[in-house]
Design an enzyme around this catalytic site. Sequence first.
Site, PDB file in Angstrom:
ATOM      1  N   GLU A  64      27.029   1.626  20.511  1.00 25.56           N
ATOM      2  CA  GLU A  64      25.946   0.663  20.695  1.00 25.56           C
ATOM      3  C   GLU A  64      25.448   0.268  19.306  1.00 25.56           C
ATOM      4  O   GLU A  64      25.128   1.155  18.496  1.00 25.56           O
ATOM      5  CB  GLU A  64      24.810   1.268  21.513  1.00 25.56           C
ATOM      6  CG  GLU A  64      23.696   0.283  21.802  1.00 25.56           C
ATOM      7  CD  GLU A  64      22.568   0.875  22.635  1.00 25.56           C
ATOM      8  OE1 GLU A  64      21.583   0.154  22.881  1.00 25.56           O
ATOM      9  OE2 GLU A  64      22.675   2.062  23.017  1.00 25.56           O
ATOM     10  N   ARG A 110      30.334  17.249  22.345  1.00 26.51           N
ATOM     11  CA  ARG A 110      29.853  16.476  21.208  1.00 26.51           C
ATOM     12  C   ARG A 110      29.743  17.384  19.992  1.00 26.51           C
ATOM     13  O   ARG A 110      29.804  18.618  20.101  1.00 26.51           O
ATOM     14  CB  ARG A 110      28.488  15.856  21.508  1.00 26.51           C
ATOM     15  CG  ARG A 110      27.408  16.871  21.827  1.00 26.51           C
ATOM     16  CD  ARG A 110      26.044  16.224  21.964  1.00 26.51           C
ATOM     17  NE  ARG A 110      25.568  15.759  20.671  1.00 26.51           N
ATOM     18  CZ  ARG A 110      24.414  15.109  20.503  1.00 26.51           C
ATOM     19  NH1 ARG A 110      23.647  14.834  21.539  1.00 26.51           N
ATOM     20  NH2 ARG A 110      24.036  14.729  19.308  1.00 26.51           N
ATOM     21  N   LYS A 123      20.754   8.777  16.896  1.00 26.65           N
ATOM     22  CA  LYS A 123      20.374   7.540  16.202  1.00 26.65           C
ATOM     23  C   LYS A 123      18.880   7.260  16.358  1.00 26.65           C
ATOM     24  O   LYS A 123      18.247   6.750  15.436  1.00 26.65           O
ATOM     25  CB  LYS A 123      21.205   6.374  16.724  1.00 26.65           C
ATOM     26  CG  LYS A 123      22.612   6.314  16.157  1.00 26.65           C
ATOM     27  CD  LYS A 123      23.308   5.007  16.475  1.00 26.65           C
ATOM     28  CE  LYS A 123      23.744   4.915  17.893  1.00 26.65           C
ATOM     29  NZ  LYS A 123      24.557   3.717  18.179  1.00 26.65           N
TER      30      LYS A 123
END
Length: 568
Positions: free
Chosen positions: A36, A262, A272
Amino acid sequence: MNTTINEYNNNFISHIIDHDLKKQKKMFFHTRFPPEPNGYLHIGHAKSICLNFELAKIYQGKCNLRFDDTNPIKENIKYINAIKYDITWLGYQKYQNIHYASEYFEIFYQYAKKLIKKGLAYVDELTKEEIHKYRGTLKKPGINSPYRNRSIEENITLFKKMKNGEFAEGKASLRAKINMNSACIIMRDPVLYRIIFCQHHQTKKKWCIYPMYDFAHCISDAIEKITHSLCTLEFQDNKNLYNWILKNINTPHRPKQYEFSRLNLEYSILSKRKLKILVEKKIVSGWDDPRMPTLSGMRRRGYTPSSIKEFCKNIGITKQNNLIELSMLEYSIRNELNKTAIRTMAILDPIKIYLYNLNENHEEVLIIPKHPYNDKLGTQKIFFTKILYIERNDFQEKYNNQYKKLKIGCEIRLRYAYIIKAEKIKKDKNENIIYIICSCNLKTLGKKPIDKKNPSVIHWISVKYSFPAQFRLYEPLFNIKSLDKKEDFLLNLNSQSLVTKKGFIEKNIAKKIHKKIIQNNIKLFFQFERIGYFCTDIDTLQRNYLIFNRTVSLRDTWNEKNKKIINN
């Protein structure tokens, strides 16, 4: 990077791919990396980037770079450009097929109408807060929206009104009609579309309704004929919705989703949203601050593409969440720079020594290697004169018997030069040491002392041939290991994450550095002997002195008790 059989080609995902390719002989492996564009990529993204692009390379397939640009409020073209640059910098530009979810907005819209016509989606007028409240909890089932049983015709009409901007922002949404009693909360009539009146960086003002990630992502995969959609474990429950959407819109291609763990890194934030807080509150200088775990920050600090890829390869691909030691990341760059970085001397906290038995004009040129184990790098000149700089902590007036550096009455060797002996010190009125007076044994150049143990070695620089430099010493930005679930992460900031020193390097080396930076805008790497590995910083171009970032120390140990780095 040479991909080894033991890494990307030998994990549970590669085994799945092998099985699928064996089962479907004509399958063409196709994956994607779908960021994104609402921030800069970080080291956690690097794990996914390397996995997807390396698998595409191994299986002679493709990996799309697809921007998940479905929320124009948070997105920016500068993030898109930064993401493209980072992936190119890592060396994967050859395999890029760049797409945007916004390319498919019309297709998403038609598929949404298809769900409405099947009675599987409805326009809801509950507020965001009410939807959350009606959804229930893990122990409590959800409650049907009062708008859930609208007719298909009414929902089609209302959805068109949403598209035409006839509803205010937040006044309506399109939800899937699944099961408000589902044990999987994500399946309790999830929102598929919301209204956002904001100009989109790609589609401008064409749309005022935007699909949610779960709706857009699976359809994008289907459109691009992705065979293996790889994501991290937090999307494991989303797979239920992923498959439900694809089944009910009846796409000709059905990708499959697989999850892996992850990356969680000690003393680091890999979110983020939270990294953006650090930037906005000016706790760091920007997304490329060398303390940030962003690829741009790591690049500025001195991490190389090969070191990051080596790190990602070494940590492996599993389904088990774990906390990766910071030392593994540091090892990847230290191991590389140990082989490639030019050795030279720098003084970060200078104090002068006077060699009283040399005449005022004494000057020697010493030829030293640029690397002790790599003759191909050649040699360099340094100058030996009467007045030198040494590190302040390489001399102690008050010491114990364990102190092995310069002290009154004892000898020590200057790196690549002579043995000296400290005779006395000169102080100012406040009892601060101004300089140290030493004798120099001119018979000891390159020779071991007779009938004596080899003295310790310290580094130095000629005062006459010195050039001013700033040294930025970086330590972890946080002082606790695991921050993944801490919303109060700002309470754990390390106040000593950046320490700046003003010192000197060799003047002739400085001139060469400055020329290369200005002419070629390149980053140069050095091992400053006994201190650590450093690289030049772009801020040098705006100063009349050189600026160096410490990439990594020679050996670091993070001391949890004292919250500081111990340099060995």
